[in-house]
Design a protein around this motif. Structure first.
Motif, PDB file in Angstrom:
ATOM      1  N   VAL A   1       0.857  -1.179   0.000  1.00 52.47           N
ATOM      2  CA  VAL A   1       0.000   0.000   0.000  1.00 52.47           C
ATOM      3  C   VAL A   1       0.895   1.231   0.000  1.00 52.47           C
ATOM      4  CG1 VAL A   1      -1.721   1.296   1.290  1.00 52.47           C
ATOM      5  CG2 VAL A   1      -1.858  -1.181   1.213  1.00 52.47           C
ATOM      6  N   ILE A   2       0.574   2.149  -0.862  1.00 51.37           N
ATOM      7  CA  ILE A   2       1.289   3.418  -0.930  1.00 51.37           C
ATOM      8  C   ILE A   2       0.488   4.434  -0.125  1.00 51.37           C
ATOM      9  CG2 ILE A   2       2.101   5.247  -2.457  1.00 51.37           C
ATOM     10  CD1 ILE A   2       2.157   3.056  -4.678  1.00 51.37           C
ATOM     11  N   THR A   3       1.180   5.165   0.726  1.00 52.13           N
ATOM     12  CA  THR A   3       0.471   6.149   1.540  1.00 52.13           C
ATOM     13  C   THR A   3       0.895   7.563   1.169  1.00 52.13           C
ATOM     14  OG1 THR A   3       2.137   6.063   3.280  1.00 52.13           O
ATOM     15  CG2 THR A   3       0.266   4.558   3.482  1.00 52.13           C
ATOM     16  N   ARG A   4       0.010   8.476   1.472  1.00 53.24           N
ATOM     17  CA  ARG A   4       0.292   9.897   1.282  1.00 53.24           C
ATOM     18  C   ARG A   4      -0.177  10.601   2.547  1.00 53.24           C
ATOM     19  NH1 ARG A   4      -1.306  13.471  -3.950  1.00 53.24           N
ATOM     20  NH2 ARG A   4       0.161  15.133  -3.497  1.00 53.24           N
ATOM     21  N   HIS A   5       0.762  11.212   3.217  1.00 54.81           N
ATOM     22  CA  HIS A   5       0.464  11.866   4.494  1.00 54.81           C
ATOM     23  C   HIS A   5      -0.150  10.877   5.486  1.00 54.81           C
ATOM     24  CE1 HIS A   5       1.428  15.589   2.495  1.00 54.81           C
ATOM     25  NE2 HIS A   5       0.459  15.392   1.616  1.00 54.81           N
ATOM     26  N   GLY A   6       0.355   9.631   5.452  1.00 54.06           N
ATOM     27  CA  GLY A   6      -0.091   8.623   6.398  1.00 54.06           C
ATOM     28  C   GLY A   6      -1.403   7.936   6.060  1.00 54.06           C
ATOM     29  N   GLY A  10      -2.800   4.353  -2.691  1.00 55.73           N
ATOM     30  CA  GLY A  10      -2.742   3.456  -3.842  1.00 55.73           C
ATOM     31  C   GLY A  10      -2.137   2.125  -3.465  1.00 55.73           C
ATOM     32  N   VAL A  11      -2.185   1.226  -4.424  1.00 56.17           N
ATOM     33  CA  VAL A  11      -1.623  -0.108  -4.228  1.00 56.17           C
ATOM     34  C   VAL A  11      -0.685  -0.383  -5.392  1.00 56.17           C
ATOM     35  CG1 VAL A  11      -2.142  -2.567  -4.085  1.00 56.17           C
ATOM     36  CG2 VAL A  11      -3.699  -0.913  -3.063  1.00 56.17           C
ATOM     37  N   LEU A  12       0.478  -0.874  -5.092  1.00 53.10           N
ATOM     38  CA  LEU A  12       1.448  -1.227  -6.115  1.00 53.10           C
ATOM     39  C   LEU A  12       1.371  -2.732  -6.338  1.00 53.10           C
ATOM     40  CD1 LEU A  12       3.751  -0.270  -7.933  1.00 53.10           C
ATOM     41  CD2 LEU A  12       5.307  -0.705  -6.034  1.00 53.10           C
ATOM     42  N   ILE A  13       1.030  -3.115  -7.562  1.00 52.00           N
ATOM     43  CA  ILE A  13       0.910  -4.532  -7.893  1.00 52.00           C
ATOM     44  C   ILE A  13       1.966  -4.852  -8.939  1.00 52.00           C
ATOM     45  CG2 ILE A  13      -0.577  -6.318  -8.866  1.00 52.00           C
ATOM     46  CD1 ILE A  13      -2.965  -4.672  -7.856  1.00 52.00           C
ATOM     47  N   GLY A  14       2.782  -5.835  -8.659  1.00 53.06           N
ATOM     48  CA  GLY A  14       3.837  -6.223  -9.580  1.00 53.06           C
ATOM     49  C   GLY A  14       3.346  -7.210 -10.624  1.00 53.06           C
ATOM     50  N   PHE A  15       4.219  -7.536 -11.532  1.00 58.58           N
ATOM     51  CA  PHE A  15       3.919  -8.512 -12.573  1.00 58.58           C
ATOM     52  C   PHE A  15       4.663  -9.799 -12.252  1.00 58.58           C
ATOM     53  CE2 PHE A  15       3.300  -4.378 -14.473  1.00 58.58           C
ATOM     54  CZ  PHE A  15       2.068  -4.527 -15.075  1.00 58.58           C
ATOM     55  N   GLU A  16       4.041 -10.903 -12.582  1.00 61.55           N
ATOM     56  CA  GLU A  16       4.639 -12.196 -12.266  1.00 61.55           C
ATOM     57  C   GLU A  16       5.906 -12.436 -13.082  1.00 61.55           C
ATOM     58  OE1 GLU A  16       3.161 -16.786 -12.243  1.00 61.55           O
ATOM     59  OE2 GLU A  16       1.752 -15.232 -11.615  1.00 61.55           O
ATOM     60  N   THR A  17       5.877 -12.033 -14.354  1.00 59.76           N
ATOM     61  CA  THR A  17       7.043 -12.238 -15.212  1.00 59.76           C
ATOM     62  C   THR A  17       7.320 -10.975 -16.020  1.00 59.76           C
ATOM     63  OG1 THR A  17       5.800 -13.009 -17.139  1.00 59.76           O
ATOM     64  CG2 THR A  17       6.430 -14.682 -15.502  1.00 59.76           C
ATOM     65  N   GLU A  18       8.488 -10.924 -16.600  1.00 59.57           N
ATOM     66  CA  GLU A  18       8.834  -9.799 -17.467  1.00 59.57           C
ATOM     67  C   GLU A  18       7.933  -9.782 -18.702  1.00 59.57           C
ATOM     68  OE1 GLU A  18      12.704  -8.022 -19.817  1.00 59.57           O
ATOM     69  OE2 GLU A  18      13.029  -9.323 -18.100  1.00 59.57           O
ATOM     70  N   ASP A  19       7.550 -10.964 -19.186  1.00 58.13           N
ATOM     71  CA  ASP A  19       6.636 -11.041 -20.328  1.00 58.13           C
ATOM     72  C   ASP A  19       5.275 -10.428 -19.995  1.00 58.13           C
ATOM     73  OD1 ASP A  19       8.505 -12.234 -21.974  1.00 58.13           O
ATOM     74  OD2 ASP A  19       7.780 -14.269 -21.615  1.00 58.13           O
ATOM     75  N   ASP A  20       4.800 -10.656 -18.780  1.00 58.47           N
ATOM     76  CA  ASP A  20       3.528 -10.056 -18.353  1.00 58.47           C
ATOM     77  C   ASP A  20       3.630  -8.533 -18.366  1.00 58.47           C
ATOM     78  OD1 ASP A  20       2.450 -12.568 -17.971  1.00 58.47           O
ATOM     79  OD2 ASP A  20       2.761 -12.557 -15.798  1.00 58.47           O
TER      80      ASP A  20
END
Length: 55
Positions: A1-6, A10-20
Motif C-alpha cells: 500500500v502506498i500512503t500519502r500523508h499517512g 494506492g496499491v502497487l501490484i507487480g507482474f509475475e514475469t517480465e513477459d507479463d
C-alpha cells in the motif's frame, strides 16, 4: 500500500514475469495499438501475406 500523508493512496501490484509486464505495456501503448489497427485494416483490404504462404 502506498500512503500519502499517512493515509492509503494506492496499491502497487507487480507482474509475475517480465513477459507479463511487456504485454501490459503493449496493450496500453497508443502507438502500438494504432499500428495493430492499421495492420488489421490492411489485411481486411487484401494486403499482406498469410503466414501459411511463408512456409
Amino acid at each position: 500500500v502506498i500512503t500519502r500523508h499517512g493515509k492509503p493512496a494506492g496499491v502497487l501490484i507487480g507482474f509475475e514475469t517480465e513477459d507479463d509486464w511487456l504485454e501490459y505495456r503493449l496493450e496500453n501503448d497508443p502507438r502500438f495499438l494504432q499500428r495493430i489497427a492499421k495492420a488489421r485494416t490492411s489485411l481486411r483490404a487484401g494486403k499482406g501475406v498469410r503466414l501459411e504462404a511463408l512456409k
